[in-house]
Design an enzyme around this catalytic site. Structure first.
Site, PDB file in Angstrom:
ATOM      1  N   TYR A 226    -129.888   7.385 -34.838  1.00 54.69           N
ATOM      2  CA  TYR A 226    -130.526   8.606 -34.329  1.00 54.69           C
ATOM      3  C   TYR A 226    -132.004   8.425 -33.997  1.00 54.69           C
ATOM      4  O   TYR A 226    -132.793   9.378 -34.092  1.00 54.69           O
ATOM      5  CB  TYR A 226    -130.333   9.760 -35.319  1.00 54.69           C
ATOM      6  CG  TYR A 226    -128.869  10.122 -35.495  1.00 54.69           C
ATOM      7  CD1 TYR A 226    -128.251  11.007 -34.606  1.00 54.69           C
ATOM      8  CD2 TYR A 226    -128.099   9.561 -36.501  1.00 54.69           C
ATOM      9  CE1 TYR A 226    -126.908  11.326 -34.739  1.00 54.69           C
ATOM     10  CE2 TYR A 226    -126.746   9.866 -36.643  1.00 54.69           C
ATOM     11  CZ  TYR A 226    -126.161  10.754 -35.757  1.00 54.69           C
ATOM     12  OH  TYR A 226    -124.832  11.062 -35.877  1.00 54.69           O
ATOM     13  N   HIS A 356    -104.202  15.058 -31.907  1.00 52.50           N
ATOM     14  CA  HIS A 356    -105.601  15.496 -31.975  1.00 52.50           C
ATOM     15  C   HIS A 356    -106.281  15.220 -30.634  1.00 52.50           C
ATOM     16  O   HIS A 356    -106.257  14.107 -30.125  1.00 52.50           O
ATOM     17  CB  HIS A 356    -106.350  14.800 -33.112  1.00 52.50           C
ATOM     18  CG  HIS A 356    -107.712  15.394 -33.329  1.00 52.50           C
ATOM     19  ND1 HIS A 356    -107.928  16.508 -34.113  1.00 52.50           N
ATOM     20  CD2 HIS A 356    -108.917  15.074 -32.811  1.00 52.50           C
ATOM     21  CE1 HIS A 356    -109.210  16.824 -34.077  1.00 52.50           C
ATOM     22  NE2 HIS A 356    -109.827  15.970 -33.295  1.00 52.50           N
ATOM     23  N   ALA A 357    -106.907  16.255 -30.077  1.00 56.15           N
ATOM     24  CA  ALA A 357    -107.450  16.153 -28.711  1.00 56.15           C
ATOM     25  C   ALA A 357    -108.526  15.078 -28.602  1.00 56.15           C
ATOM     26  O   ALA A 357    -109.345  14.909 -29.503  1.00 56.15           O
ATOM     27  CB  ALA A 357    -108.024  17.496 -28.292  1.00 56.15           C
ATOM     28  N   HIS A 386    -114.230  21.470 -24.036  1.00 57.00           N
ATOM     29  CA  HIS A 386    -114.843  20.448 -24.895  1.00 57.00           C
ATOM     30  C   HIS A 386    -114.477  19.046 -24.396  1.00 57.00           C
ATOM     31  O   HIS A 386    -115.348  18.185 -24.212  1.00 57.00           O
ATOM     32  CB  HIS A 386    -114.357  20.644 -26.341  1.00 57.00           C
ATOM     33  CG  HIS A 386    -114.850  19.601 -27.295  1.00 57.00           C
ATOM     34  ND1 HIS A 386    -115.978  19.774 -28.064  1.00 57.00           N
ATOM     35  CD2 HIS A 386    -114.387  18.359 -27.575  1.00 57.00           C
ATOM     36  CE1 HIS A 386    -116.184  18.677 -28.791  1.00 57.00           C
ATOM     37  NE2 HIS A 386    -115.234  17.796 -28.512  1.00 57.00           N
ATOM     38  N   GLU A 387    -113.203  18.821 -24.169  1.00 61.06           N
ATOM     39  CA  GLU A 387    -112.759  17.481 -23.758  1.00 61.06           C
ATOM     40  C   GLU A 387    -113.292  17.113 -22.383  1.00 61.06           C
ATOM     41  O   GLU A 387    -113.756  15.996 -22.166  1.00 61.06           O
ATOM     42  CB  GLU A 387    -111.222  17.391 -23.792  1.00 61.06           C
ATOM     43  CG  GLU A 387    -110.610  17.571 -25.176  1.00 61.06           C
ATOM     44  CD  GLU A 387    -111.212  16.666 -26.241  1.00 61.06           C
ATOM     45  OE1 GLU A 387    -111.698  15.569 -25.899  1.00 61.06           O
ATOM     46  OE2 GLU A 387    -111.227  17.064 -27.410  1.00 61.06           O
ATOM     47  N   HIS A 390    -116.739  15.738 -22.426  1.00 57.14           N
ATOM     48  CA  HIS A 390    -116.821  14.297 -22.682  1.00 57.14           C
ATOM     49  C   HIS A 390    -116.615  13.521 -21.373  1.00 57.14           C
ATOM     50  O   HIS A 390    -117.353  12.603 -21.047  1.00 57.14           O
ATOM     51  CB  HIS A 390    -115.732  13.866 -23.668  1.00 57.14           C
ATOM     52  CG  HIS A 390    -115.982  14.267 -25.103  1.00 57.14           C
ATOM     53  ND1 HIS A 390    -117.164  14.019 -25.752  1.00 57.14           N
ATOM     54  CD2 HIS A 390    -115.172  14.863 -26.021  1.00 57.14           C
ATOM     55  CE1 HIS A 390    -117.071  14.442 -27.008  1.00 57.14           C
ATOM     56  NE2 HIS A 390    -115.878  14.964 -27.196  1.00 57.14           N
ATOM     57  N   GLU A 414    -120.669  15.647 -28.145  1.00 58.17           N
ATOM     58  CA  GLU A 414    -119.807  16.739 -28.592  1.00 58.17           C
ATOM     59  C   GLU A 414    -120.262  18.101 -28.065  1.00 58.17           C
ATOM     60  O   GLU A 414    -119.484  19.048 -28.035  1.00 58.17           O
ATOM     61  CB  GLU A 414    -119.753  16.770 -30.125  1.00 58.17           C
ATOM     62  CG  GLU A 414    -119.201  15.498 -30.769  1.00 58.17           C
ATOM     63  CD  GLU A 414    -117.816  15.117 -30.277  1.00 58.17           C
ATOM     64  OE1 GLU A 414    -117.067  16.014 -29.862  1.00 58.17           O
ATOM     65  OE2 GLU A 414    -117.492  13.912 -30.301  1.00 58.17           O
ATOM     66  N   HIS A 516    -110.515  13.256 -38.847  1.00 58.13           N
ATOM     67  CA  HIS A 516    -111.687  12.380 -38.755  1.00 58.13           C
ATOM     68  C   HIS A 516    -111.889  11.518 -39.991  1.00 58.13           C
ATOM     69  O   HIS A 516    -112.589  10.516 -39.939  1.00 58.13           O
ATOM     70  CB  HIS A 516    -112.933  13.234 -38.473  1.00 58.13           C
ATOM     71  CG  HIS A 516    -112.801  14.043 -37.217  1.00 58.13           C
ATOM     72  ND1 HIS A 516    -111.973  15.136 -37.143  1.00 58.13           N
ATOM     73  CD2 HIS A 516    -113.354  13.897 -35.995  1.00 58.13           C
ATOM     74  CE1 HIS A 516    -112.030  15.640 -35.922  1.00 58.13           C
ATOM     75  NE2 HIS A 516    -112.857  14.910 -35.206  1.00 58.13           N
ATOM     76  N   ARG A 525    -121.881  14.414 -36.081  1.00 55.52           N
ATOM     77  CA  ARG A 525    -122.009  14.743 -34.654  1.00 55.52           C
ATOM     78  C   ARG A 525    -121.642  16.182 -34.337  1.00 55.52           C
ATOM     79  O   ARG A 525    -122.236  16.805 -33.463  1.00 55.52           O
ATOM     80  CB  ARG A 525    -121.130  13.783 -33.842  1.00 55.52           C
ATOM     81  CG  ARG A 525    -119.660  13.889 -34.171  1.00 55.52           C
ATOM     82  CD  ARG A 525    -118.828  12.785 -33.524  1.00 55.52           C
ATOM     83  NE  ARG A 525    -119.270  11.469 -33.977  1.00 55.52           N
ATOM     84  CZ  ARG A 525    -118.720  10.321 -33.588  1.00 55.52           C
ATOM     85  NH1 ARG A 525    -117.719  10.328 -32.722  1.00 55.52           N
ATOM     86  NH2 ARG A 525    -119.154   9.176 -34.044  1.00 55.52           N
ATOM     87  N   TYR A 526    -120.637  16.711 -35.024  1.00 49.46           N
ATOM     88  CA  TYR A 526    -120.199  18.079 -34.704  1.00 49.46           C
ATOM     89  C   TYR A 526    -121.185  19.112 -35.232  1.00 49.46           C
ATOM     90  O   TYR A 526    -121.410  20.145 -34.624  1.00 49.46           O
ATOM     91  CB  TYR A 526    -118.794  18.342 -35.238  1.00 49.46           C
ATOM     92  CG  TYR A 526    -117.773  17.377 -34.694  1.00 49.46           C
ATOM     93  CD1 TYR A 526    -117.331  17.470 -33.380  1.00 49.46           C
ATOM     94  CD2 TYR A 526    -117.287  16.330 -35.474  1.00 49.46           C
ATOM     95  CE1 TYR A 526    -116.405  16.568 -32.863  1.00 49.46           C
ATOM     96  CE2 TYR A 526    -116.364  15.423 -34.970  1.00 49.46           C
ATOM     97  CZ  TYR A 526    -115.931  15.547 -33.663  1.00 49.46           C
ATOM     98  OH  TYR A 526    -115.029  14.649 -33.156  1.00 49.46           O
TER      99      TYR A 526
HETATM  100  O1  X8Z Z   1    -112.384  16.655 -33.029  1.00 49.64           O
HETATM  101  C1  X8Z Z   1    -112.820  17.496 -32.256  1.00 49.64           C
HETATM  102  C2  X8Z Z   1    -112.507  17.381 -30.768  1.00 49.64           C
HETATM  103  C3  X8Z Z   1    -112.398  15.983 -30.318  1.00 49.64           C
HETATM  104  S1  X8Z Z   1    -113.915  15.121 -30.359  1.00 49.64           S
HETATM  105  C4  X8Z Z   1    -111.212  18.085 -30.471  1.00 49.64           C
HETATM  106  N1  X8Z Z   1    -113.513  18.559 -32.722  1.00 49.64           N
HETATM  107  C5  X8Z Z   1    -113.802  18.734 -34.139  1.00 49.64           C
HETATM  108  C6  X8Z Z   1    -112.549  19.021 -34.943  1.00 49.64           C
HETATM  109  O2  X8Z Z   1    -111.508  19.316 -34.348  1.00 49.64           O
HETATM  110  O3  X8Z Z   1    -112.607  18.969 -36.173  1.00 49.64           O
HETATM  111  C7  X8Z Z   1    -114.102  19.612 -31.905  1.00 49.64           C
HETATM  112  C8  X8Z Z   1    -114.755  20.550 -32.864  1.00 49.64           C
HETATM  113  C9  X8Z Z   1    -114.735  19.907 -34.213  1.00 49.64           C
HETATM  114 ZN    ZN Z   2    -115.271  15.816 -28.974  1.00 48.60          ZN
END
Ligand code: X8Z
Ligand code: ZN
Length: 617
Positions: A226, A356-357, A386-387, A390, A414, A516, A525-526
């Site tokens: 960072y 998972h997206a 969101h996607e 990216h 993100e 994750h 990051r989120y």
């Molecule tokens: O994982 C994601 C995206 C892909 S980078 C769908 N998100 C986090 C989650 O689902 O926990 C978006 C918001 C938070």
């Molecule tokens: Zn994302």
């Protein structure tokens, strides 16, 4: 997003190749220990090293991305085998290059070159020691965890139900017994005992890898991406959390009271923490599904976006097309045809996929794709934006040097699409024909609209902070494997004020219930994204000359704002992130004041409503 990679491969490679977002940001100014036998090197040597490393990484990245894509879209014994093999090679290569940067530690070089060296050294999500078979073992562990996560099933009434459907049940059911059953079933579905053991072994290997590269542990390495020393970045997170914590406490208090009213004292007490399965989400990370329960009593009727999408006969493709149109309305180019030919947008019924997206750029040029088991609902409408955020970012910075093809930091990556989705306002929905002009809620509905957004954006903040609090402590050895689960729940209770609905057994590994963690995608990051997307929104609305309340502002169709935003995106990771932030917002600091300003009317209202309640837990 991913350049290469999938959750499953994550950590195996240079961060350039890893993650659900693009983490190849420059590190803070730390260096790997120089080998004792270092011979004098020249700037020309360093240039040659960087050029060769770039070529090697770029080529491997495409091979790795295609391997990971196939595995994510078709999870079998063989694709796991291929992923494992690829990911071992990737880790070995990334660690070798990271280690070699030490040869140039003492050399005076341009800022650009030293940023590239730092990307190579600190940008690996999960390093392994280079002097053993550690990379192969690491890859075996990460592949098993990722695959177990994505293929978990739970039996309900004699049928095997997958994760996508279980998530849906958590969103829609209001039956507390069934909710706790499904909540616990998910947490049994991925072989938690095995995952916990694998996780502990993975931590050992990756920490040893981080130490070989000159970091005290992997937590320090993650925090070194960072543009500031790791301890300063950690203090930044504390500062930002401190700014928004009071907002969360008010929301928690109001929602707990509604749940108490709905379910009664037996299920949800009026005081203390909230039961984690009652919040409309498998992880209690977004409470948007509670919009009907936790409405603001004296606000006028808002609208239900899920219902609007269903009524207008939207399908999954139309949702993605609608999101794309938002980006093109800002002056950005359409997605290539291959995006539509190659993306996975609906869940296939005949095979196992990682639902998972995620968003990908497979060739680091414009082979852009998303992979998402899209459902026609309001949550996923935000997620498609969101996607695509990216993907549009990836394409915007594809002219940068390969090592700078990433977000200014991972929170930027993100935040792009979420920032766009903040412009999904009632007026915007009228413009695209989803809402009738006559149904646009007037100012009396503002608190209701803000509440809907807060259930998503404010509820998320402590979750996002605690995720990596848990991981940093694990990586630092402060949490040992035998207390993984207890420590997880201590943090969940302390940050989020939630408790498990049923007692957790000896073998539970609830951190693994989250994509994750099972897939080693860092989560800070989120949190940063949820803070910064409001900074982007505030700056964009100011640029657009908007004078009303921030939550009514939409930048749809504003090419001038789009041009300024694209200019920031095109910078990729080539400059320190404060420069990128400044280019769009005029400020060099991440700051919670924009999100606080956005929700100010709701905050005032909640404080009044909660005045007679005993808030906190
Ligand atoms: O994982 C994601 C995206 C892909 S980078 C769908 N998100 C986090 C989650 O689902 O926990 C978006 C918001 C938070
Ligand atoms: Zn994302």
């Amino acid at each position: 997003m991913k350049r290469l990679m999938t959750g499953v491969a994550s950590g195996a490679l240079l961060a350039v190749l890893a993650g659900c977002s693009a983490p190849n940001e420059p590190a803070a100014d730390t260096q790997a220990a120089a080998p004792a036998t270092a011979s004098p090197v020249t700037v020309a040597d360093a240039e040659q090293f960087l050029a060769d490393a770039t070529t090697e990484l770029r080529e491997f990245s495409e091979f790795g991305a295609r391997t990971a894509w196939v595995q994510n879209n078709f999870i079998t014994y063989d694709t796991n085998w291929l992923l494992e093999r690829m990911s071992t090679q990737g880790t070995e290569m990334a660690v070798r290059l990271a280690t070699e940067t030490a040869r140039f530690n003492e050399l005076e070089m341009t800022t650009e070159m030293s940023r590239q060296m730092n990307v190579l050294r600190a940008g690996i999500t999960l390093p392994a020691p280079s002097d053993s078979a550690a990379a192969a073992r690491l890859s075996e562990l990460t592949t098993r965890m990722g695959s177990a996560y994505s293929t978990g099933l739970m039996e309900i009434d004699g049928e095997m139900v997958d994760h996508n459907e279980l998530e849906n049940i958590m969103r829609t059911s209001r039956d507390p017994e069934f909710l706790s059953h499904v909540w616990a079933g998910w947490r049994d579905s991925y072989n938690p005992e095995q995952m916990s053991t694998d996780y502990a072994e993975m931590v050992e290997i990756a920490n040893a890898g981080a130490r070989d590269l000159g970091f005290s542990d992997l937590a320090e390495m993650w925090l070194s991406n960072y543009d500031m020393p790791a301890d300063e970045m950690e203090a930044e997170v504390e500062r930002l959390w401190g700014q928004v914590e009071p907002l969360y406490e008010q929301l928690h208090c109001a929602v707990r009271s509604e749940l108490n009213g709905l379910y009664g004292d037996e299920v949800q007490a009026a005081e203390g923490p909230i039961r984690a399965d009652l919040l409309g989400n498998m992880w209690a990370q977004s409470w948007a599904a509670l919009a009907d329960v936790a409405s603001v009593s004296d606000a006028g009727p808002a609208y239900d976006l899920t219902q609007l999408l269903v009524d207008a006969d939207y399908d999954q493709i139309r949702m993605v097309e609608t999101a794309e149109t938002f980006f093109t309305s800002l002056g950005m180019e359409e997605l290539p045809d291959t995006f539509w030919e190659r993306s996975l947008i609906t869940q296939p019924r005949d095979r196992q996929v990682a639902c998972h997206a995620s968003a990908w750029n497979l060739d680091s040029v414009d082979d852009l794709r998303i992979k998402m088991c899209t459902r026609v609902n309001a949550d996923d409408f935000v997620t498609v934006h969101h996607e695509l955020g990216h993907n549009f970012y990836q394409r915007a910075y594809n002219q940068q040097d390969f090592l700078f093809q990433g977000g200014a930091h991972d929170g930027f990556h993100e935040a792009i699409g979420d920032f766009i989705a903040l412009s999904v306002t009632p007026d915007y929905l009228v413009q695209i024909g989803l809402l009738d002009q006559a149904d646009v809620p007037d100012a009396s509905a503002d608190l209701g609209l803000l509440m809907d957004t807060a259930l998503d954006k404010i509820a998320f903040l402590p979750f996002a902070v605690m995720m990596d609090q848990w991981r940093w402590r694990v990586l630092r050895g402060e949490i040992q494997p035998d207390s993984y689960n207890d420590a997880w729940w201590e943090l969940r209770e302390s940050y989020q004020g939630i408790v498990p609905p049923v007692e957790r057994g000896e073998t539970a590994f609830d951190p693994g219930s989250k994509y994750h963690i099972a897939n080693n995608v860092p989560y800070l990051r989120y949190f940063l994204s949820f803070i910064m997307q409001f900074q982007f929104h505030e700056a964009a609305c100011e640029m657009a000359g908007w004078e009303g309340p921030l939550h009514r502002c939409s930048i749809y169709g504003n090419e001038e704002v789009g041009a300024r935003f694209s200019a920031m995106m095109e910078m990729g990771a080539s400059q320190p992130w404060p420069d990128a932030l400044e280019a769009f917002t005029g400020t060099r600091e991440m700051d919670g004041s924009a999100i606080i300003a956005y929700f100010q009317p709701l905050m005032t209202h909640l404080e009044e409503q909660n005045a007679t309640r005993d808030c906190g837990w």
